[in-house]
Scaffold this motif. Sequence first.
Motif, PDB file in Angstrom:
ATOM      1  N   VAL A  66       0.847  -1.186   0.000  1.00  0.00           N
ATOM      2  CA  VAL A  66       0.000   0.000   0.000  1.00  0.00           C
ATOM      3  C   VAL A  66       0.883   1.237   0.000  1.00  0.00           C
ATOM      4  N   ALA A  67       0.738   2.083  -1.017  1.00  0.00           N
ATOM      5  CA  ALA A  67       1.551   3.291  -1.131  1.00  0.00           C
ATOM      6  C   ALA A  67       0.791   4.478  -0.559  1.00  0.00           C
ATOM      7  N   THR A  68       1.513   5.435  -0.006  1.00  0.00           N
ATOM      8  CA  THR A  68       0.888   6.646   0.515  1.00  0.00           C
ATOM      9  C   THR A  68       0.563   7.588  -0.639  1.00  0.00           C
ATOM     10  N   LEU A  69      -0.356   8.518  -0.397  1.00  0.00           N
ATOM     11  CA  LEU A  69      -0.755   9.457  -1.441  1.00  0.00           C
ATOM     12  C   LEU A  69       0.410  10.318  -1.924  1.00  0.00           C
ATOM     13  N   PRO A  70       1.256  10.872  -1.028  1.00  0.00           N
ATOM     14  CA  PRO A  70       2.402  11.661  -1.511  1.00  0.00           C
ATOM     15  C   PRO A  70       3.358  10.850  -2.374  1.00  0.00           C
ATOM     16  N   SER A  71       3.602   9.587  -1.995  1.00  0.00           N
ATOM     17  CA  SER A  71       4.518   8.762  -2.783  1.00  0.00           C
ATOM     18  C   SER A  71       3.924   8.433  -4.149  1.00  0.00           C
ATOM     19  N   LEU A  72       2.604   8.233  -4.203  1.00  0.00           N
ATOM     20  CA  LEU A  72       1.951   7.986  -5.486  1.00  0.00           C
ATOM     21  C   LEU A  72       2.039   9.215  -6.386  1.00  0.00           C
ATOM     22  N   PHE A  73       1.850  10.407  -5.804  1.00  0.00           N
ATOM     23  CA  PHE A  73       1.933  11.627  -6.596  1.00  0.00           C
ATOM     24  C   PHE A  73       3.349  11.839  -7.125  1.00  0.00           C
ATOM     25  N   THR A  74       4.340  11.597  -6.265  1.00  0.00           N
ATOM     26  CA  THR A  74       5.735  11.736  -6.700  1.00  0.00           C
ATOM     27  C   THR A  74       6.046  10.764  -7.829  1.00  0.00           C
ATOM     28  N   ALA A  75       5.573   9.526  -7.699  1.00  0.00           N
ATOM     29  CA  ALA A  75       5.798   8.526  -8.744  1.00  0.00           C
ATOM     30  C   ALA A  75       5.077   8.920 -10.024  1.00  0.00           C
ATOM     31  N   TRP A  76       3.850   9.434  -9.889  1.00  0.00           N
ATOM     32  CA  TRP A  76       3.088   9.857 -11.074  1.00  0.00           C
ATOM     33  C   TRP A  76       3.804  10.998 -11.795  1.00  0.00           C
ATOM     34  N   ALA A  77       4.275  11.996 -11.047  1.00  0.00           N
ATOM     35  CA  ALA A  77       4.975  13.128 -11.661  1.00  0.00           C
ATOM     36  C   ALA A  77       6.243  12.654 -12.357  1.00  0.00           C
ATOM     37  N   SER A  78       6.966  11.745 -11.731  1.00  0.00           N
ATOM     38  CA  SER A  78       8.183  11.211 -12.340  1.00  0.00           C
ATOM     39  C   SER A  78       7.863  10.407 -13.593  1.00  0.00           C
ATOM     40  N   THR A 126       5.270  10.836 -15.538  1.00  0.00           N
ATOM     41  CA  THR A 126       4.853  11.768 -16.595  1.00  0.00           C
ATOM     42  C   THR A 126       6.068  12.409 -17.260  1.00  0.00           C
ATOM     43  N   ALA A 127       7.013  12.869 -16.467  1.00  0.00           N
ATOM     44  CA  ALA A 127       8.216  13.495 -17.017  1.00  0.00           C
ATOM     45  C   ALA A 127       9.025  12.500 -17.839  1.00  0.00           C
ATOM     46  N   THR A 128       9.171  11.287 -17.320  1.00  0.00           N
ATOM     47  CA  THR A 128       9.917  10.257 -18.046  1.00  0.00           C
ATOM     48  C   THR A 128       9.206   9.902 -19.349  1.00  0.00           C
ATOM     49  N   GLY A 129       7.885   9.743 -19.282  1.00  0.00           N
ATOM     50  CA  GLY A 129       7.120   9.388 -20.470  1.00  0.00           C
ATOM     51  C   GLY A 129       7.219  10.434 -21.557  1.00  0.00           C
ATOM     52  N   LEU A 130       7.149  11.712 -21.187  1.00  0.00           N
ATOM     53  CA  LEU A 130       7.274  12.773 -22.184  1.00  0.00           C
ATOM     54  C   LEU A 130       8.656  12.737 -22.836  1.00  0.00           C
ATOM     55  N   GLY A 131       9.675  12.437 -22.034  1.00  0.00           N
ATOM     56  CA  GLY A 131      11.019  12.336 -22.593  1.00  0.00           C
ATOM     57  C   GLY A 131      11.161  11.178 -23.563  1.00  0.00           C
ATOM     58  N   LEU A 132      10.449  10.084 -23.298  1.00  0.00           N
ATOM     59  CA  LEU A 132      10.536   8.904 -24.158  1.00  0.00           C
ATOM     60  C   LEU A 132       9.636   9.003 -25.388  1.00  0.00           C
ATOM     61  N   VAL A 175       1.729  -3.721 -18.355  1.00  0.00           N
ATOM     62  CA  VAL A 175       2.318  -5.058 -18.510  1.00  0.00           C
ATOM     63  C   VAL A 175       3.810  -4.999 -18.217  1.00  0.00           C
ATOM     64  N   SER A 176       4.467  -3.932 -18.681  1.00  0.00           N
ATOM     65  CA  SER A 176       5.896  -3.780 -18.434  1.00  0.00           C
ATOM     66  C   SER A 176       6.194  -3.708 -16.945  1.00  0.00           C
ATOM     67  N   VAL A 177       5.381  -2.957 -16.218  1.00  0.00           N
ATOM     68  CA  VAL A 177       5.581  -2.840 -14.767  1.00  0.00           C
ATOM     69  C   VAL A 177       5.411  -4.202 -14.093  1.00  0.00           C
ATOM     70  N   TRP A 178       4.515  -5.004 -14.625  1.00  0.00           N
ATOM     71  CA  TRP A 178       4.251  -6.309 -14.017  1.00  0.00           C
ATOM     72  C   TRP A 178       5.262  -7.383 -14.413  1.00  0.00           C
ATOM     73  N   ALA A 185       3.550   4.170 -13.491  1.00  0.00           N
ATOM     74  CA  ALA A 185       2.938   3.683 -14.733  1.00  0.00           C
ATOM     75  C   ALA A 185       1.804   4.605 -15.175  1.00  0.00           C
ATOM     76  N   ALA A 186       1.001   5.075 -14.208  1.00  0.00           N
ATOM     77  CA  ALA A 186      -0.087   5.998 -14.539  1.00  0.00           C
ATOM     78  C   ALA A 186       0.469   7.307 -15.089  1.00  0.00           C
ATOM     79  N   GLY A 187       1.599   7.766 -14.564  1.00  0.00           N
ATOM     80  CA  GLY A 187       2.224   8.973 -15.080  1.00  0.00           C
ATOM     81  C   GLY A 187       2.713   8.797 -16.503  1.00  0.00           C
ATOM     82  N   ALA A 188       3.313   7.630 -16.795  1.00  0.00           N
ATOM     83  CA  ALA A 188       3.777   7.347 -18.159  1.00  0.00           C
ATOM     84  C   ALA A 188       2.597   7.329 -19.130  1.00  0.00           C
TER      85      ALA A 188
END
Length: 210
Positions: free
Chosen positions: A4-16, A18-24, A62-65, A156-159
């Motif tokens: 179970v992830a905390t809301l701040p950690s999920l937001f940080t992961a989502w932002a990361s 999104t940034a990574t996905g835009l770069g790719l 699927v990649s994450v899994w 993954a949601a950010g990507a």
Amino acid sequence: MFGVATLPSLFTAWASGTATGLGLFAVVGAQTAFILRQGLMRAYLPSILMLCALLDGIFIFVSVWGLQAATRHVPWLGAIILWPGIAFLAWYGFQAGRRALKPGSGLAASRAAASSRRAALLSAAGFTLLNPHFWLDMMLVGSLAHGFADARLGFAAGALSASVIWLSVLGLGARLLAPLFANPRAWRVLDGAVAIVMVLLAVGLAWKGI
């Protein structure tokens, strides 16, 4: 297993993610060139964008899994992905080059392509699933996501968010450029650029695969 992830950690992961996905994803490649061309000819663009976003979403998660784990255990899986993609890129580059060299053929080809939603969707799927860069991107997303532990699904949601943003930009850009392509010569220039991009991608990937 996912905890179970905390809301701040999920937001940080989502932002990361999104940034990574835009770069790719925000690059001029095979899929980008195809979407722009379909958008310029107003040929089933919403359906194409929805399909591309759906495929991206499926394979990001699927990649994450475990896609990266699969290639680690089956090293020759990379070659199976690589060479059909190279052949597909080379074939499409050849076709675009032929249209660029024939006066008026780019505009005629665009009108013909708009007659079939099925053909447009199959081409969109091909430019996604037969593109080796797509699989490399997916494996990289899966690898980076694991650095966020229980919040990896947020990454993954950010990507996926980055994919939707980039596809939306492509769709809007194609609409804005449509008046320019009322001139048949513009289609020949576009096809010439597409041919160069496809052939360079195919040659570069083949060189790495040898």
